[in-house]
Design an enzyme around this catalytic site. Structure first.
Site, PDB file in Angstrom:
ATOM      1  N   GLY A   9       0.864  -1.190   0.000  1.00  0.00           N
ATOM      2  CA  GLY A   9       0.000   0.000   0.000  1.00  0.00           C
ATOM      3  C   GLY A   9       0.891   1.227   0.000  1.00  0.00           C
ATOM      4  O   GLY A   9       1.575   1.511   0.981  1.00  0.00           O
ATOM      5  N   ALA A  10       0.906   1.932  -1.154  1.00  0.00           N
ATOM      6  CA  ALA A  10       1.788   3.103  -1.294  1.00  0.00           C
ATOM      7  C   ALA A  10       0.994   4.396  -1.190  1.00  0.00           C
ATOM      8  O   ALA A  10       1.294   5.372  -1.869  1.00  0.00           O
ATOM      9  CB  ALA A  10       2.547   3.027  -2.618  1.00  0.00           C
ATOM     10  N   HIS A  12      -0.935   7.243   1.659  1.00  0.00           N
ATOM     11  CA  HIS A  12      -0.370   8.177   2.634  1.00  0.00           C
ATOM     12  C   HIS A  12       0.473   7.478   3.712  1.00  0.00           C
ATOM     13  O   HIS A  12       1.616   7.864   3.963  1.00  0.00           O
ATOM     14  CB  HIS A  12      -1.507   8.948   3.317  1.00  0.00           C
ATOM     15  N   VAL A  13      -0.118   6.468   4.351  1.00  0.00           N
ATOM     16  CA  VAL A  13       0.607   5.821   5.462  1.00  0.00           C
ATOM     17  C   VAL A  13       1.808   5.036   4.915  1.00  0.00           C
ATOM     18  O   VAL A  13       2.908   5.086   5.481  1.00  0.00           O
ATOM     19  CB  VAL A  13      -0.316   4.884   6.276  1.00  0.00           C
ATOM     20  N   ASP A  33       1.875  -1.524  -4.533  1.00  0.00           N
ATOM     21  CA  ASP A  33       0.491  -1.032  -4.610  1.00  0.00           C
ATOM     22  C   ASP A  33      -0.146  -1.724  -5.813  1.00  0.00           C
ATOM     23  O   ASP A  33       0.505  -2.541  -6.494  1.00  0.00           O
ATOM     24  CB  ASP A  33       0.477   0.504  -4.773  1.00  0.00           C
ATOM     25  N   ARG A  88     -14.219   3.772  11.812  1.00  0.00           N
ATOM     26  CA  ARG A  88     -13.289   2.767  11.282  1.00  0.00           C
ATOM     27  C   ARG A  88     -14.056   1.505  10.899  1.00  0.00           C
ATOM     28  O   ARG A  88     -13.714   0.816   9.944  1.00  0.00           O
ATOM     29  CB  ARG A  88     -12.219   2.436  12.325  1.00  0.00           C
ATOM     30  N   VAL A 118      -1.723  -2.469   9.528  1.00  0.00           N
ATOM     31  CA  VAL A 118      -2.085  -1.081   9.841  1.00  0.00           C
ATOM     32  C   VAL A 118      -3.532  -0.777   9.391  1.00  0.00           C
ATOM     33  O   VAL A 118      -4.209   0.054   9.984  1.00  0.00           O
ATOM     34  CB  VAL A 118      -1.112  -0.093   9.147  1.00  0.00           C
ATOM     35  N   ASN A 120      -7.469  -0.533   8.632  1.00  0.00           N
ATOM     36  CA  ASN A 120      -8.599  -0.513   9.576  1.00  0.00           C
ATOM     37  C   ASN A 120      -9.807  -1.266   9.029  1.00  0.00           C
ATOM     38  O   ASN A 120      -9.925  -1.411   7.816  1.00  0.00           O
ATOM     39  CB  ASN A 120      -9.012   0.956   9.820  1.00  0.00           C
ATOM     40  N   HIS A 175      -8.745  -0.527  18.776  1.00  0.00           N
ATOM     41  CA  HIS A 175      -8.436   0.758  18.149  1.00  0.00           C
ATOM     42  C   HIS A 175      -9.734   1.376  17.668  1.00  0.00           C
ATOM     43  O   HIS A 175     -10.112   1.280  16.513  1.00  0.00           O
ATOM     44  CB  HIS A 175      -7.481   0.530  16.977  1.00  0.00           C
TER      45      HIS A 175
HETATM   46  P1  NAD Z   1      -4.549   5.671   1.105  1.00  0.00           P
HETATM   47  O1  NAD Z   1      -5.845   5.615   0.370  1.00  0.00           O
HETATM   48  O2  NAD Z   1      -3.736   6.904   1.038  1.00  0.00           O
HETATM   49  O3  NAD Z   1      -3.626   4.450   0.644  1.00  0.00           O
HETATM   50  C1  NAD Z   1      -4.087   3.139   0.546  1.00  0.00           C
HETATM   51  C2  NAD Z   1      -3.366   2.493  -0.622  1.00  0.00           C
HETATM   52  O4  NAD Z   1      -3.668   1.085  -0.624  1.00  0.00           O
HETATM   53  C3  NAD Z   1      -3.782   3.049  -1.987  1.00  0.00           C
HETATM   54  O5  NAD Z   1      -2.642   3.544  -2.673  1.00  0.00           O
HETATM   55  C4  NAD Z   1      -4.375   1.834  -2.702  1.00  0.00           C
HETATM   56  O6  NAD Z   1      -4.150   1.820  -4.091  1.00  0.00           O
HETATM   57  C5  NAD Z   1      -3.637   0.705  -1.993  1.00  0.00           C
HETATM   58  N1  NAD Z   1      -4.233  -0.616  -2.160  1.00  0.00           N
HETATM   59  C6  NAD Z   1      -5.547  -0.968  -2.205  1.00  0.00           C
HETATM   60  N2  NAD Z   1      -5.648  -2.295  -2.384  1.00  0.00           N
HETATM   61  C7  NAD Z   1      -4.392  -2.791  -2.451  1.00  0.00           C
HETATM   62  C8  NAD Z   1      -3.843  -4.100  -2.623  1.00  0.00           C
HETATM   63  N3  NAD Z   1      -4.621  -5.181  -2.784  1.00  0.00           N
HETATM   64  N4  NAD Z   1      -2.501  -4.242  -2.643  1.00  0.00           N
HETATM   65  C9  NAD Z   1      -1.688  -3.160  -2.487  1.00  0.00           C
HETATM   66  N5  NAD Z   1      -2.159  -1.898  -2.327  1.00  0.00           N
HETATM   67  C10 NAD Z   1      -3.491  -1.732  -2.302  1.00  0.00           C
HETATM   68  O7  NAD Z   1      -4.891   5.305   2.635  1.00  0.00           O
HETATM   69  P2  NAD Z   1      -3.962   5.564   3.913  1.00  0.00           P
HETATM   70  O8  NAD Z   1      -4.261   6.879   4.491  1.00  0.00           O
HETATM   71  O9  NAD Z   1      -2.551   5.209   3.559  1.00  0.00           O
HETATM   72  O10 NAD Z   1      -4.553   4.466   4.924  1.00  0.00           O
HETATM   73  C11 NAD Z   1      -4.342   3.082   4.652  1.00  0.00           C
HETATM   74  C12 NAD Z   1      -5.080   2.241   5.698  1.00  0.00           C
HETATM   75  O11 NAD Z   1      -4.484   2.447   6.981  1.00  0.00           O
HETATM   76  C13 NAD Z   1      -6.564   2.602   5.863  1.00  0.00           C
HETATM   77  O12 NAD Z   1      -7.337   1.435   6.043  1.00  0.00           O
HETATM   78  C14 NAD Z   1      -6.578   3.446   7.131  1.00  0.00           C
HETATM   79  O13 NAD Z   1      -7.818   3.420   7.785  1.00  0.00           O
HETATM   80  C15 NAD Z   1      -5.502   2.742   7.926  1.00  0.00           C
HETATM   81  N6  NAD Z   1      -4.909   3.521   9.027  1.00  0.00           N
HETATM   82  C16 NAD Z   1      -4.710   2.876  10.199  1.00  0.00           C
HETATM   83  C17 NAD Z   1      -4.154   3.535  11.265  1.00  0.00           C
HETATM   84  C18 NAD Z   1      -3.921   2.787  12.553  1.00  0.00           C
HETATM   85  O14 NAD Z   1      -3.736   3.421  13.584  1.00  0.00           O
HETATM   86  N7  NAD Z   1      -3.898   1.488  12.560  1.00  0.00           N
HETATM   87  C19 NAD Z   1      -3.793   4.888  11.139  1.00  0.00           C
HETATM   88  C20 NAD Z   1      -3.994   5.528   9.910  1.00  0.00           C
HETATM   89  C21 NAD Z   1      -4.553   4.830   8.844  1.00  0.00           C
END
Ligand code: NAD
Length: 309
Positions: A9-10, A12-13, A33, A88, A118, A120, A175
């Site tokens: 997953g590339a 934000h996080v 990604d 979430r 990570v 949710n 969480h």
């Molecule tokens: P984002 O939309 O910026 O990035 C998610 C990425 O996942 C996208 O680039 C998307 O193309 C990619 N993706 C989707 N399916 C995929 C797959 N099968 N293989 C590889 N990549 C894939 O979202 P984000 O802000 O990076 O958040 C990502 C996740 O982390 C969300 O579910 C968010 O709720 C969760 N999160 C959790 C916490 C925590 O405390 N645990 C904190 C922040 C965000």
């Protein structure tokens, strides 16, 4: 040989996590990604900053998941984040599908790795990865407690105008909004916060911590990523450097805290073997009651997840 760390997953996080990992020289990173060009472009951009920042850890961007093969640690950030007004839990069905697809492949490509989830809703996504990926319990965990605790510490620091580094805190449970900040174990240079601020201020900070994710979503229109990525990197660092830090992470509970068979946030010792110990704090009745409420919430979501399976 350098450690190999996969970040799936590339978004934000994922990108922030990859960036911190190489800046700290923790290992070579494979950023994956499903969107062609995004992981490759971000990885190349981050590699091009290496001469300026002075790291030699290499970054590869790819849409071929098989490139994660042989990773020491796999971080999964793939999935949809919240939008304003969402909880979430609302992400369950869409992110379940993604995790269900990824988990068996991670096991196939990286059977000996340590898996940090990570996505949710966190506790349920770790459980899904565990169910479908079959990782031993010491090598699968979720990131949430460090983030929740960091938020709690940052708010206390603002309130008391002291360094965040002087503040120790502990947030347990799922969480979600039912997370349990344990104020009894929250201290400033060893002094319990109850001696430093009135109860109504503590209550307000606890409430802000519980709603901390939502506060960012409301401001940004998407979920947080700076603090979450930093929290993931603290876990990776403790494992790869065998630091054995005691950190709150989502771990599989098998009787600890009176909880059986679910993943939830508890303090663990994180070292080279992964979760080397689950630390059981002696909770007071009121704290245990709050934790039980959080457990019920996670269990309800687990039931929903089972229906999707
Ligand atoms: P984002 O939309 O910026 O990035 C998610 C990425 O996942 C996208 O680039 C998307 O193309 C990619 N993706 C989707 N399916 C995929 C797959 N099968 N293989 C590889 N990549 C894939 O979202 P984000 O802000 O990076 O958040 C990502 C996740 O982390 C969300 O579910 C968010 O709720 C969760 N999160 C959790 C916490 C925590 O405390 N645990 C904190 C922040 C965000």
């Amino acid at each position: 040989m350098a450690n190999k760390i996969a970040v799936i997953g590339a978004g934000h996080v994922g990108e922030m996590t990859a960036c911190h990992l190489v800046m700290k020289n923790l290992g070579d990173v494979v950023l994956t990604d499903i969107v062609e060009g995004i992981p490759q472009g971000k990885a190349l951009d981050m590699w091009e900053q290496a001469p300026v920042e002075g790291y030699d850890c290499f970054l590869t961007g790819t849409i071929n998941l098989a490139d994660i093969k042989g990773s020491d640690i796999v971080v999964v950030t793939a999935g949809v984040p919240r939008k304003p007004g969402m909880s979430r839990d609302d992400l369950l069905s869409v992110n379940y599908k993604i995790m269900a697809e990824l988990a068996p492949k991670i096991t196939e490509y990286c059977p000996d790795s340590i898996l940090i989830i990570v996505s949710n809703p966190l506790d349920i996504m770790v459980a899904t990865a565990n169910k479908l990926g079959g990782f031993p319990k010491e090598r699968i965990m979720g990131m949430a407690g460090i983030l929740d605790t960091a938020r709690f510490r940052s708010f206390i620091a603002m309130e008391l105008d002291v360094s965040v580094e002087s503040i120790q805190a502990m947030v347990l449970g799922g969480h979600g909004d039912s997370m349990v900040p344990i104020t009894r174990f929250t201290t400033v240079a060893g002094v319990p916060i109850g001696e430093l601020m009135p109860q109504d201020r503590i209550d307000a900070i606890v409430e802000r911590t519980r709603m901390g994710g939502g506060e960012i979503v409301k401001l940004l229109g998407t979920s947080a990523y700076y603090a979450p990525a930093a929290a993931v990197v603290e876990m990776v660092e403790s494992i790869l450097l065998d630091k054995k830090k005691i950190l709150p992470c989502a771990a599989l509970l098998e009787g600890e805290y009176g909880v059986e068979g679910i993943f939830m946030g508890v303090p663990v010792k994180l070292g080279a073997k992964g979760i080397e110990q689950i630390i059981e704090l002696k909770l007071e009745a009121e704290e245990q009651a709050m934790l039980d409420k959080s457990v019920e919430h996670v269990k309800r979501l687990m039931d929903e997840m089972e229906k999707l399976a």
